[in-house]
Design a protein around this motif. Structure first.
Motif, PDB file in Angstrom:
ATOM      1  N   THR A   1      -4.836  -7.420  -4.215  1.00  0.00           N
ATOM      2  CA  THR A   1      -5.466  -6.890  -3.003  1.00  0.00           C
ATOM      3  C   THR A   1      -6.978  -6.806  -3.109  1.00  0.00           C
ATOM      4  O   THR A   1      -7.688  -7.126  -2.153  1.00  0.00           O
ATOM      5  CB  THR A   1      -4.883  -5.489  -2.697  1.00  0.00           C
ATOM      6  OG1 THR A   1      -3.583  -5.656  -2.128  1.00  0.00           O
ATOM      7  CG2 THR A   1      -5.746  -4.721  -1.702  1.00  0.00           C
TER       8      THR A   1
ATOM      9  N   GLU B   1      -1.552  -8.380   4.599  1.00  0.00           N
ATOM     10  CA  GLU B   1      -1.642  -7.204   3.727  1.00  0.00           C
ATOM     11  C   GLU B   1      -0.452  -6.298   3.994  1.00  0.00           C
ATOM     12  O   GLU B   1       0.239  -6.440   4.999  1.00  0.00           O
ATOM     13  CB  GLU B   1      -2.970  -6.475   3.981  1.00  0.00           C
ATOM     14  CG  GLU B   1      -3.275  -5.300   3.064  1.00  0.00           C
ATOM     15  CD  GLU B   1      -3.235  -5.652   1.584  1.00  0.00           C
ATOM     16  OE1 GLU B   1      -2.106  -5.652   1.021  1.00  0.00           O
ATOM     17  OE2 GLU B   1      -4.298  -5.913   1.009  1.00  0.00           O
ATOM     18  N   TYR B   2      -0.241  -5.364   3.097  1.00  0.00           N
ATOM     19  CA  TYR B   2       0.837  -4.387   3.244  1.00  0.00           C
ATOM     20  C   TYR B   2       0.270  -3.050   3.696  1.00  0.00           C
ATOM     21  O   TYR B   2      -0.763  -2.600   3.190  1.00  0.00           O
ATOM     22  CB  TYR B   2       1.606  -4.230   1.933  1.00  0.00           C
ATOM     23  CG  TYR B   2       2.286  -5.506   1.512  1.00  0.00           C
ATOM     24  CD1 TYR B   2       3.385  -5.990   2.224  1.00  0.00           C
ATOM     25  CD2 TYR B   2       1.816  -6.239   0.434  1.00  0.00           C
ATOM     26  CE1 TYR B   2       4.001  -7.174   1.863  1.00  0.00           C
ATOM     27  CE2 TYR B   2       2.432  -7.431   0.061  1.00  0.00           C
ATOM     28  CZ  TYR B   2       3.519  -7.892   0.777  1.00  0.00           C
ATOM     29  OH  TYR B   2       4.126  -9.068   0.425  1.00  0.00           O
TER      30      TYR B   2
ATOM     31  N   THR C   1      -0.319  -0.477   0.949  1.00  0.00           N
ATOM     32  CA  THR C   1      -1.459  -0.827   0.107  1.00  0.00           C
ATOM     33  C   THR C   1      -2.769  -0.494   0.811  1.00  0.00           C
ATOM     34  O   THR C   1      -3.703   0.023   0.198  1.00  0.00           O
ATOM     35  CB  THR C   1      -1.410  -2.329  -0.253  1.00  0.00           C
ATOM     36  OG1 THR C   1      -0.178  -2.595  -0.924  1.00  0.00           O
ATOM     37  CG2 THR C   1      -2.557  -2.715  -1.150  1.00  0.00           C
TER      38      THR C   1
ATOM     39  N   ASN D   1      -4.317   2.209  -1.550  1.00  0.00           N
ATOM     40  CA  ASN D   1      -5.236   1.540  -2.460  1.00  0.00           C
ATOM     41  C   ASN D   1      -6.608   1.253  -1.868  1.00  0.00           C
ATOM     42  O   ASN D   1      -7.604   1.282  -2.587  1.00  0.00           O
ATOM     43  CB  ASN D   1      -4.623   0.233  -2.960  1.00  0.00           C
ATOM     44  CG  ASN D   1      -3.487   0.480  -3.906  1.00  0.00           C
ATOM     45  OD1 ASN D   1      -2.384   0.778  -3.483  1.00  0.00           O
ATOM     46  ND2 ASN D   1      -3.748   0.408  -5.197  1.00  0.00           N
TER      47      ASN D   1
ATOM     48  N   GLU E   1      -0.621  -4.582 -12.660  1.00  0.00           N
ATOM     49  CA  GLU E   1      -1.210  -3.608 -11.718  1.00  0.00           C
ATOM     50  C   GLU E   1      -0.469  -2.278 -11.694  1.00  0.00           C
ATOM     51  O   GLU E   1      -1.067  -1.227 -11.524  1.00  0.00           O
ATOM     52  CB  GLU E   1      -1.190  -4.183 -10.289  1.00  0.00           C
ATOM     53  CG  GLU E   1      -2.475  -4.813  -9.831  1.00  0.00           C
ATOM     54  CD  GLU E   1      -2.476  -5.075  -8.321  1.00  0.00           C
ATOM     55  OE1 GLU E   1      -1.399  -5.071  -7.694  1.00  0.00           O
ATOM     56  OE2 GLU E   1      -3.566  -5.268  -7.772  1.00  0.00           O
TER      57      GLU E   1
ATOM     58  N   ARG F   1      -1.672   2.129 -10.686  1.00  0.00           N
ATOM     59  CA  ARG F   1      -1.727   2.400  -9.248  1.00  0.00           C
ATOM     60  C   ARG F   1      -1.204   3.802  -8.947  1.00  0.00           C
ATOM     61  O   ARG F   1      -0.175   4.218  -9.490  1.00  0.00           O
ATOM     62  CB  ARG F   1      -0.871   1.375  -8.477  1.00  0.00           C
ATOM     63  CG  ARG F   1      -1.481  -0.013  -8.453  1.00  0.00           C
ATOM     64  CD  ARG F   1      -0.565  -0.989  -7.729  1.00  0.00           C
ATOM     65  NE  ARG F   1      -0.432  -0.681  -6.323  1.00  0.00           N
ATOM     66  CZ  ARG F   1      -0.639  -1.545  -5.336  1.00  0.00           C
ATOM     67  NH1 ARG F   1      -1.030  -2.771  -5.615  1.00  0.00           N
ATOM     68  NH2 ARG F   1      -0.444  -1.203  -4.089  1.00  0.00           N
TER      69      ARG F   1
ATOM     70  N   ASP G   1       0.196   4.620  -6.279  1.00  0.00           N
ATOM     71  CA  ASP G   1       1.498   4.410  -5.638  1.00  0.00           C
ATOM     72  C   ASP G   1       2.434   3.660  -6.575  1.00  0.00           C
ATOM     73  O   ASP G   1       3.484   3.176  -6.170  1.00  0.00           O
ATOM     74  CB  ASP G   1       1.340   3.653  -4.310  1.00  0.00           C
ATOM     75  CG  ASP G   1       0.640   2.308  -4.475  1.00  0.00           C
ATOM     76  OD1 ASP G   1      -0.013   2.083  -5.512  1.00  0.00           O
ATOM     77  OD2 ASP G   1       0.742   1.469  -3.561  1.00  0.00           O
TER      78      ASP G   1
ATOM     79  N   TYR H   1       5.730  -0.496   2.881  1.00  0.00           N
ATOM     80  CA  TYR H   1       4.806  -1.624   2.701  1.00  0.00           C
ATOM     81  C   TYR H   1       5.199  -2.730   3.677  1.00  0.00           C
ATOM     82  O   TYR H   1       5.722  -3.766   3.266  1.00  0.00           O
ATOM     83  CB  TYR H   1       4.879  -2.149   1.268  1.00  0.00           C
ATOM     84  CG  TYR H   1       4.312  -1.216   0.232  1.00  0.00           C
ATOM     85  CD1 TYR H   1       2.985  -1.313  -0.181  1.00  0.00           C
ATOM     86  CD2 TYR H   1       5.098  -0.226  -0.342  1.00  0.00           C
ATOM     87  CE1 TYR H   1       2.465  -0.453  -1.132  1.00  0.00           C
ATOM     88  CE2 TYR H   1       4.587   0.634  -1.301  1.00  0.00           C
ATOM     89  CZ  TYR H   1       3.272   0.513  -1.691  1.00  0.00           C
ATOM     90  OH  TYR H   1       2.764   1.366  -2.629  1.00  0.00           O
TER      91      TYR H   1
END
Length: 252
Positions: free
Chosen positions: A23, A40-41, A44, A48, A121, A125, A127, A190
């Protein structure tokens, strides 16, 4: 799919930039104008990029990211494509049977006996593992990050016991893995949504209607099947995408 639709329905020629990474790379490129759009989600975007706490209501998440991305970045989220590519934890069937694992709470109780082999990742994160460990009071014996699809091979070869997955991963089907229920609803939704620059839409207003023809066309099951064809059957993403659009009657 977006590129095929645009080239089929308009006179615009699309440059496809593949394998941009995570991302941060894709969003930075979009924000700077190097990209005009990418998918994109929503979760996220919320956690993020906007650095907000997770929200479990999909509509609320969409409303928050739509408003704040527009105000802060002059970006627009179009209509969701339909699938929710949320995180999941998965184990081999033998591990699930041995410990009677059905939920992440079940896993947390014996996590100190198991090794997690996540994507690179995931451990960093909020999440991902950071928040998950707090929510479920979970502490793995070892955490050995592995790049991308290799984590499935590592799991299959008993190099790890648990992996993070995405709910639409075709390899879940290929390796016949047990996906554990997120019984505390930790992972935010997501939903995959095309994210586009406002100045690109001003220049090419026809793009919005064209891209939105794909809205709600991709269910989790359909996406898992398409990913399976690419990941396991080694078909090309370009051909799988085009084939799907033709079957859905979206290409002239």
């Amino acid at each position: 799919m977006l590129a095929d639709l645009i080239e089929n329905k308009t006179d615009i020629k699309v440059e496809r930039k593949l394998n941009l990474g995570g991302t941060q790379v894709a969003f930075s490129a979009l924000n700077s104008g190097e990209l005009d759009m990418y998918v994109e989600y929503t979760g996220t975007g919320l956690v993020n990029i906007l650095k907000k706490d997770a929200v479990n209501d999909p509509d609320k998440v969409y409303d928050i990211v739509q408003k704040e991305f527009n105000e802060n970045y002059s970006l627009k989220w179009l209509k969701p494509l339909g699938f929710n590519n949320t995180y999941a934890l998965a184990v081999r069937q033998d591990t699930a049977n041995k410990y009677n694992l059905n939920t992440i709470s079940d896993l947390a109780k014996i996590s100190n006996e198991l090794t997690l082999g996540p994507t690179i990742e995931f451990p960093n994160r909020p999440d991902g593992l950071i928040g998950l460990s707090k929510t479920y009071n979970m502490n793995f014996k070892e955490v050995n990050a592995v790049d991308g699809g290799l984590r499935y091979t590592a799991l299959n070869n008993n190099k790890s016991d648990v992996i993070d997955a995405f709910s639409t991963d075709g390899l879940l089907k290929a390796f016949n893995l047990k996906v554990l229920k997120d019984d505390k609803s930790f992972f935010p939704p997501y939903y995959a949504v095309p994210l586009i620059r406002e100045d690109t839409l001003k220049k090419h207003p026809e793009l919005e209607d064209v891209i939105n023809t794909l809205a709600d066309k991709l269910t989790d099951e359909k996406m898992r099947e398409l990913n399976y064809r690419v990941d396991s059957l080694k078909e090309s993403p370009a051909e799988v995408s085009k084939d799907f659009l033709k079957k859905e009657g979206l290409l002239d």
